[in-house]
Design an enzyme around this catalytic site. Structure first.
Site, short mmCIF file in Angstrom:
data_model
loop_
_atom_site.label_atom_id
_atom_site.label_comp_id
_atom_site.label_asym_id
_atom_site.label_seq_id
_atom_site.Cartn_x
_atom_site.Cartn_y
_atom_site.Cartn_z
N TYR A 1 0.82 -1.21 0.00
CA TYR A 1 0.00 0.00 0.00
C TYR A 1 0.85 1.26 0.00
CZ TYR A 1 -4.23 -2.69 0.60
OH TYR A 1 -5.28 -3.55 0.39
N TYR A 41 -14.36 -5.18 3.47
CA TYR A 41 -13.00 -5.54 3.10
C TYR A 41 -12.72 -6.93 3.64
CZ TYR A 41 -7.98 -5.84 2.76
OH TYR A 41 -6.72 -6.27 2.47
N ASP A 54 -16.57 -12.86 9.06
CA ASP A 54 -15.15 -12.54 8.92
C ASP A 54 -14.74 -11.76 10.17
OD1 ASP A 54 -12.65 -11.57 8.41
OD2 ASP A 54 -13.09 -10.77 6.42
N LYS A 72 -5.07 -12.09 12.13
CA LYS A 72 -4.61 -10.92 12.90
C LYS A 72 -4.28 -11.22 14.37
CE LYS A 72 -5.90 -7.35 9.76
NZ LYS A 72 -7.07 -7.09 8.96
C1 PLP Z 1 -7.15 -7.55 7.46
C2 PLP Z 1 -8.41 -8.22 7.10
C3 PLP Z 1 -8.43 -9.29 6.20
C4 PLP Z 1 -7.20 -9.77 5.49
O1 PLP Z 1 -6.25 -10.30 6.36
P1 PLP Z 1 -4.72 -10.40 5.88
O2 PLP Z 1 -4.06 -11.18 6.95
O3 PLP Z 1 -4.22 -8.98 5.79
O4 PLP Z 1 -4.70 -11.08 4.57
C5 PLP Z 1 -9.64 -9.93 5.96
N1 PLP Z 1 -10.76 -9.53 6.56
C6 PLP Z 1 -10.79 -8.49 7.43
C7 PLP Z 1 -12.08 -8.10 8.07
C8 PLP Z 1 -9.62 -7.79 7.71
O5 PLP Z 1 -9.66 -6.72 8.54
#
Ligand code: PLP
Length: 436
Positions: free
Chosen positions: A16, A143, A237, A266
Site C-alpha cells: 500500500y 473488506y 469474517d 490478525k
Molecule cells: C485484514 C483483514 C483481512 C485480510 O487479512 P490479511 O491477513 O491482511 O490477509 C480480511 N478480513 C478483514 C475483516 C480484515 O480486517
C-alpha cells in the site's frame, strides 16, 4: 554504511505504498508494550496495534518464551497425514470460545486465505450436496483481503480496479447502518429468493477498512436468520473483530444467531506471526464426509498449522483468557466512551463511532476527501510528529490500541486526536470562502 532506510529503499517494495513519492520508512529495531523503538532511539506509541494485529503488547515475554521453546522442539511438519500438539491444543482452545455451533478448525496462513478457504468451503458444500449454487453476497463497503476471491467479495474501488474484469460477480447489499436497516434486509431477501446464493460473508458489527463503520447486532441477527431460512451459509469474517477487539471475545458474541463459519487471523497469534483459521459448523464439515474422494476439500498450504505459529496462538489465547485482559478491555472501553462524549458535536467532528477497544472520529471534509487526500497525509504526519502511530482512513481517524495500553498512553492518543480536530478546523477556516 548507508542508513537502514536507504538500504530498504534500494531493494524493497512496501505494501500500500507509492514507492516514488513515499517518505523513507521508519526503521524500527525493538518493541515493548505499546511502544516501538526506532534505530535512533525515538519511541513511537502504537495506536493501531500494528495494522490491527497486536493484542498484548510488542515482544510479549510469555509469547516469546513459548515460541522459542516450540522452535527448539518442532519447527514444522506437513499437516496432511501428520499432526502435533500445538495444532490440536489451539483448535481445542478456539472451539471452547467460538460460537457453540462451531465444530472444526481449518488452518491457513493469514486473513485473506482464511476468507478464501471459507468461500471455497461454502461453494463446495453446496456442490457436494448435489445442489450447486454460485452466488456470494457481501456488504458493498466490506473488506475481506487482497487475494482474488477476497478481493471479489470486497468493496470495488481504486484498489481493485485493475483486476475488475477478472473478479467473479458478487451480489452486494448495503451496510445496515442505523436508520438504513430495512434496505439491507430487503436486498438480501430479494437475492436469497432467487435460490442461487451459496453464502453471505460479512464483517460482524464493525467494518474496519470502510472507516470503522458500525451497525447493530439485532439487524445482523435478522440477516443471518434470513440466510438460514434460505439454506445460505453465513460467514463471519472476524479477522479484525476477533479476540476482544469489540469488547467481547468475538463480535458474534453479541448475536443470538450463530454463523456457519468464522474467519480468524490478525490477533490469533497476539500479533506475533501469520496464521489463519476458518472454523465451521458440523453440517458444513459433514457435507465433505464421503466414500467419494471427489468430495474431499482439496485445499492446503505448505505451512498449514505451522507449530511455531500455533504455539504463539496458544500463548496469546492464555493471556486473553486471564482476568487482567478482561479488565483491560473494560478499562479501554470506558476511556473511549468518556472521550467520545467529550469530542462528539465539537466543531470539525462529523461523527464518532465506538465499539469495544475501537474508537473512530470522522472529521468534516474540507473539500473532496478520499484515501488519497492530502488531509489524510497531514493527519498522519501530525501524529508522527507527536511520536504516535495512527493511520487515517481518509478523513477518519481511529484508535485501536493494544490491550496493555495504559491510561497515560491513552491520553497521548486522545491528545493527538484533539490536535487533529484543531488542524481540521484551521484548514476549514482557510478554505472557507472569503467574504469581503
Ligand atoms: C485484514 C483483514 C483481512 C485480510 O487479512 P490479511 O491477513 O491482511 O490477509 C480480511 N478480513 C478483514 C475483516 C480484515 O480486517
Amino acid at each position: 554504511m548507508p542508513s537502514l532506510a536507504a538500504r530498504d529503499h534500494a531493494v524493497l517494495w512496501h505494501p500500500y505504498t507509492q514507492m516514488q513519492t513515499a517518505p523513507l520508512p521508519i526503521p524500527i529495531v525493538r518493541g515493548e508494550g505499546s511502544w516501538l523503538f526506532a534505530d535512533d532511539g525515538t519511541a513511537y506509541l502504537d495506536g493501531i496495534s500494528s495494522w490491527w494485529v497486536n493484542l498484548h503488547g510488542h515482544a510479549h515475554p510469555r509469547i516469546a518464551a513459548r515460541v522459542a521453546q516450540q522452535l527448539q522442539t518442532l519447527e514444522h511438519v506437513l499437516f496432511a497425514g501428520f499432526t502435533h500438539p500445538p495444532a490440536v491444543e489451539l483448535a481445542e482452545g478456539l472451539l471452547e470460545i467460538l460460537p457453540p455451533n462451531q465444530r472444526r478448525i481449518f488452518y491457513s496462513d493469514n486473513g485473506s486465505t482464511a476468507v478464501e478457504v471459507a468461500l471455497k468451503m461454502a461453494l463446495q458444500y453446496h456442490h457436494n450436496r448435489a445442489r450447486p449454487r454460485r452466488t456470494i453476497v457481501a456488504f458493498r463497503d466490506s473488506y475481506h483481503g487482497d487475494t482474488f476471491g477476497a478481493m471479489a467479495v470486497s468493496s470495488r474501488g481504486a484498489f481493485t480496479a485493475p483486476f475488475a474484469p477478472l473478479l467473479f460477480d458478487v451480489a452486494f447489499i448495503d451496510v445496515p447502518v442505523p436508520g438504513r436497516e430495512a434496505e439491507a434486509l430487503t436486498q438480501l431477501e430479494a437475492v436469497a429468493a432467487q435460490g442461487d446464493v451459496a453464502a453471505f460473508i460479512f464483517e460482524p458489527l464493525l467494518l474496519g477498512t470502510a472507516g470503522m463503520i458500525t451497525y447493530l447486532a439485532e439487524v445482523l441477527d435478522q440477516l443471518i436468520a434470513c440466510c438460514h431460512r434460505h439454506g445460505i451459509l453465513a460467514i463471519a469474517d472476524e479477522v479484525m473483530t476477533g479476540f476482544g477487539r469489540t469488547g467481547r471475545l468475538f463480535a458474534c458474541d453479541y448475536l443470538t444467531e450463530q454463523p456457519d463459519m468464522v474467519c480468524l487471523s490478525k490477533g490469533l497469534t497476539g500479533g506475533t506471526m501469520a496464521l489463519g483459521v476458518t472454523s465451521c459448523a458440523g453440517a458444513v464439515y459433514e457435507a465433505f464426509l464421503s466414500d467419494d474422494k471427489l468430495k474431499t476439500f482439496f485445499h492446503g498450504h505448505s505451512y498449514t498449522a505451522n507449530p511455531v505459529a500455533c504455539a504463539a496462538g496458544l500463548a496469546s489465547l492464555e493471556l486473553l483468557r486471564e482476568l487482567a485482559c478482561a479488565a483491560h478491555l473494560a478499562r479501554i472501553g470506558a476511556a473511549h466512551q468518556a472521550f467520545e462524549q467529550e469530542i462528539t458535536g465539537q466543531p470539525g467532528v462529523r461523527a464518532v463511532r465506538r465499539l469495544g477497544t475501537v474508537l473512530a472520529v470522522e472529521f468534516e471534509e474540507p473539500a473532496t476527501t478520499s484515501y488519497f487526500s492530502s488531509l489524510r497525509d497531514e493527519l498522519y504526519q501530525l501524529a508522527l510528529q507527536r511520536r504516535v502511530i495512527l493511520r487515517p482512513l481518509g478523513n477518519i481517524i481511529y484508535l485501536m490500541p493494544p490491550y496493555c495500553t495504559t491510561d497515560a498512553e491513552l491520553t497521548l492518543l486522545y491528545d493527538t486526536v484533539r490536535a487533529m480536530r484543531e488542524l481540521v478546523c484551521r484548514r476549514g477556516a482557510l478554505q472557507a470562502p472569503v467574504v469581503v
